[in-house]
Motif scaffolding. Structure first.
Motif, PDB file in Angstrom:
ATOM      1  N   GLY A  11     -15.644  28.735  29.680  1.00  0.00           N
ATOM      2  CA  GLY A  11     -14.275  29.045  30.084  1.00  0.00           C
ATOM      3  C   GLY A  11     -13.926  28.515  31.463  1.00  0.00           C
ATOM      4  N   ASN A  12     -14.893  28.556  32.371  1.00  0.00           N
ATOM      5  CA  ASN A  12     -14.627  28.172  33.758  1.00  0.00           C
ATOM      6  C   ASN A  12     -14.606  26.666  33.986  1.00  0.00           C
ATOM      7  N   ASN A  13     -15.142  25.926  33.043  1.00  0.00           N
ATOM      8  CA  ASN A  13     -15.243  24.482  33.251  1.00  0.00           C
ATOM      9  C   ASN A  13     -14.533  23.739  32.144  1.00  0.00           C
ATOM     10  N   ASP A  14     -13.647  22.829  32.543  1.00  0.00           N
ATOM     11  CA  ASP A  14     -12.935  22.101  31.493  1.00  0.00           C
ATOM     12  C   ASP A  14     -13.857  21.039  30.876  1.00  0.00           C
ATOM     13  N   LYS A  31     -18.509  32.253  29.498  1.00  0.00           N
ATOM     14  CA  LYS A  31     -17.854  32.159  30.790  1.00  0.00           C
ATOM     15  C   LYS A  31     -18.024  30.753  31.374  1.00  0.00           C
ATOM     16  N   GLU A  75     -22.637  22.704  39.830  1.00  0.00           N
ATOM     17  CA  GLU A  75     -23.088  24.046  39.484  1.00  0.00           C
ATOM     18  C   GLU A  75     -24.423  23.900  38.765  1.00  0.00           C
TER      19      GLU A  75
END
Lengths: 403, 283
Positions: free
Chosen positions: A309-312, A306, A280
């Motif tokens: 939040g979307n990526n660990d 975000k 990304e």
């Protein structure tokens, strides 16, 4: 071979050894084994009894990668050029040694003195005269213009004070060839193309077996079949895949403008590197605040929360930027350089948040490390490990992030 | 007659630089693998064919793939086939040697005559692949574990290895190789190369083509620069279609055979327009 080496040592103790250490002090990782290979090659006469041949032989054996070719040229040239007054003598000493395995030519002191006294103008005139006299092609011999002889004219021959007429130079020209440094373009620390960057990024991988079972597991098949009393039972397993996900955050505009092409190449490389599980990329200007953008014209905002939040935390975060800004942009509320970016929290808080969430992060700086002096760079380096945006830098970063 | 050392001198259809010939001869004389790197399309793979032809030895090629394993190069033990055979009992499974299939490296080491072995694109395989070959390339011998048969090369093969630098090769491996980097040919060498493939091309047309070709290659923003093989194909297309010299001067016909990525097309058109605008500005 041992005999050759020993007798050579007795005769000329240190020239080649000097060259060996000179190469190493120039940063070429020449190993003793490679050096012995070179001696073996020289003992077999593979240098064609010329310094040019020796240059080619040494290069083929000692250089391991095109990025080292320039270092080799520099080292080779400086070894001889640094000793300008004695260059002739050293060349002669090297050649004396090299000549040992097969003695192709002899220049006695008397001949040498005569040759050295000839001035270039006189040689030119003499060449013109002989060319006028000579009506045909001529090879060998010691008077006419041709190849492979000892006349001062022609090429591939040997004459200490001669003029080369076409063809490839042998003796002294090795130093000129080396000094021309035609491989400079392959140095890893200055040039960077997409390919080099892709190669550097390849190091960024951690292989795990995951996904659908589509690979034949030979050992397991045999084991199961054996347990089955010989009735074939095929076992499958998932293939090995790279488990690394990457976020690339790029600083664009302002002081990054001169580095646009470089960053572009890094992006192409990372984007083209199909070995990442997920890739990304986002854009920001100078510092990261509440929002990053999906496009370089800042039209499609992505809240940083975000992104987190979307990526660990195992996702690798790579930030590219010069980290060069007014310190207030980092440390102050409303410090953002953009008029309408009213950041409620200072940039540093956002950077720290990112640094905390992502276990493995890196900051790539297009500026060379010696220039990392600005206070803002110091602040950023407290949070992120900083690497120069060069092939070596990216490679080091990739190794660090993969580990 | 050729002397002991200068064995490889290039062939009629394969033009080399003096440095490359030297490197090949060094590798042959020292019996070490020659690692050849260089831009795609500089003729790395063709070199092996030329060397084999010139030395009069058979060529064995091992095309390395991303899934290649070093052991496969030596031999493959087809256990599954043997299992199948044992189930249906239609052939003799007691002779394990029937299920040992020699790979390219295995054949190169066991043959009666000296061969040229090409290990093509070694960088495609896994990072550890070259390391796994170290022993076999050094000692030129191997053992088939299933039968304990030992093989040792009577005559060490001439080993050529090509790499596109997709992956970096391990240091211990590199140290054992003779290294040569094929530089992109300069104009002079390139016109020789083109002449080998298109002997009848007019000098003016050739010069014009080379000018356009090197201009393209020098465009700084080009992602993939056209290679030698693309130049030869392009000139082939020009010659076959009977394009005039004037047309090549004014534009680049069949640009698609030189430049293949859409974004590179834009780059070429952009810079072509710029130079056109610059020249017509004061008209």
């Amino acid at each position: 071979m041992a005999e050759h080496t020993q007798s050579a040592k007795a005769a000329r103790p240190s020239v080649l050894l000097e060259l060996f250490y000179h190469m190493r002090s120039c940063g070429l990782a020449v190993t003793p084994t490679q050096w012995l290979t070179l001696l073996e090659g020289a003992a077999k006469g593979l240098h064609g009894s010329s310094l040019m041949g020796f240059y080619g032989l040494a290069r083929a054996i000692l250089v391991k990668d095109e990025s080292e070719l320039d270092d080799f040229d520099v080292a080779f040239a400086s070894f001889f050029e640094g000793r300008a007054p004695q260059t002739k003598e050293i060349e002669q000493r090297v050649l004396d040694w090299l000549r040992r395995p097969i003695p192709p030519f002899d220049v006695d002191a008397e001949l040498r003195r005569v040759m050295d006294e000839v001035d270039v103008e006189a040689l030119r005139e003499e060449l013109a005269r002989r060319l006028a006299e000579q009506g045909e092609k001529h090879d060998g011999g010691n008077h006419w213009v041709g190849t492979g002889g000892t006349s001062p004219f022609g090429h591939s021959g040997y004459h200490p004070g001669g003029i080369r007429v076409g063809g490839q130079g042998r003796l002294g020209s090795a130093v000129q060839v080396a000094a021309a440094r035609s491989y400079r373009g392959h140095r890893q620390d200055i040039t960077l193309d997409v390919r080099q960057l892709t190669v550097a990024l390849r190091k960024l991988r951690v292989l795990v077996r995951s996904g659908p079972q589509e690979e034949l597991d030979m050992e397991e098949t045999i084991a199961r079949t054996a347990r089955n009393g010989g009735d074939l039972e095929v076992a499958m397993r998932p293939p090995r895949q790279n488990d690394i996900a990457v976020i690339l955050a790029m600083d664009v505009g302002g002081s990054m403008e001169p580095h646009r092409r470089l960053v572009d190449r890094l992006f192409s490389a990372a984007h083209g590197a199909r070995h990442f599980r997920r890739f990304e990329h986002v854009y920001f200007h100078n510092c990261i605040y509440e929002t990053v953008y999906a496009d370089p014209s800042f039209e499609r905002p992505i809240p940083v929360r975000k992104l987190i939040g979307n990526n660990d935390g195992r996702t690798r975060l790579i930030i590219v930027g010069d980290a060069y800004m007014y310190p207030g942009e980092l440390t102050e509320r409303y410090g953002a350089v953009h008029w309408d970016d009213r950041n409620e929290e200072p940039g540093i808080a956002w950077l720290e948040r990112l640094g905390k969430h992502f276990a493995r992060t890196a900051w790539l700086n297009p500026l060379p490390p010696w220039s990392w002096r600005a206070p803002s760079i110091g602040i950023v380096r407290k949070i992120f490990e900083m690497y120069p945006l060069s092939a070596k830098g990216v490679e080091r970063m990739a190794e660090e992030l993969a580990g | 007659m050729k002397n002991q050392f200068d064995q490889f001198s290039g062939t009629r259809t394969y033009i080399t630089s003096a440095q490359l010939r030297h490197a090949v001869n060094v590798a042959v004389a020292l019996e070490r693998p020659l690692l050849v790197k260089g831009e795609p399309g500089t003729g790395k793979t063709l070199l092996a064919r030329a060397v084999a032809e010139d030395l009069g030895m058979p060529l064995i090629t091992w095309h390395v793939k991303s899934t290649s394993k070093a052991a496969e190069g030596l031999y493959v033990y087809d256990a599954v086939q043997r299992l199948h055979d044992s189930r249906f009992g239609d052939s003799d499974v007691s002779d394990i040697r029937r299920y040992i299939k020699l790979g390219p490296l295995g054949r190169a080491l066991t043959g009666d005559e000296r061969v040229v072995l090409l290990i093509d694109e070694i960088d495609k395989a896994d990072l550890e692949f070259p390391n796994d070959l170290l022993h076999e390339l050094d000692a030129m011998e191997f053992t088939v574990a299933e039968t304990q048969d030992q093989y040792r090369a009577e005559r060490r093969p001439v080993v050529l290895i090509t790499s596109n630098a997709e992956k970096e090769l391990p240091d211990p491996f590199l140290r054992r190789c003779i290294f040569h980097y094929i530089q992109f040919p300069d104009r002079e060498l390139m016109s020789h190369i083109v002449r080998v493939h298109h002997p009848d091309i007019e000098k003016k047309l050739l010069n014009q083509c080379l000018q356009k070709f090197y201009w393209l290659r020098d465009l700084p923003d080009l992602r993939k620069r056209p290679s030698t093989s693309e130049l030869i194909d392009w000139i082939g297309a020009l010659v076959a279609s009977g394009v005039s010299l004037k047309e090549v001067e004014d534009q680049i016909p069949f640009l698609g055979s030189l430049v293949k990525r859409p974004e590179d097309m834009d780059v070429v058109e952009g810079s072509g327009r710029k130079s056109a605008r610059a020249s017509s500005r004061w008209v």
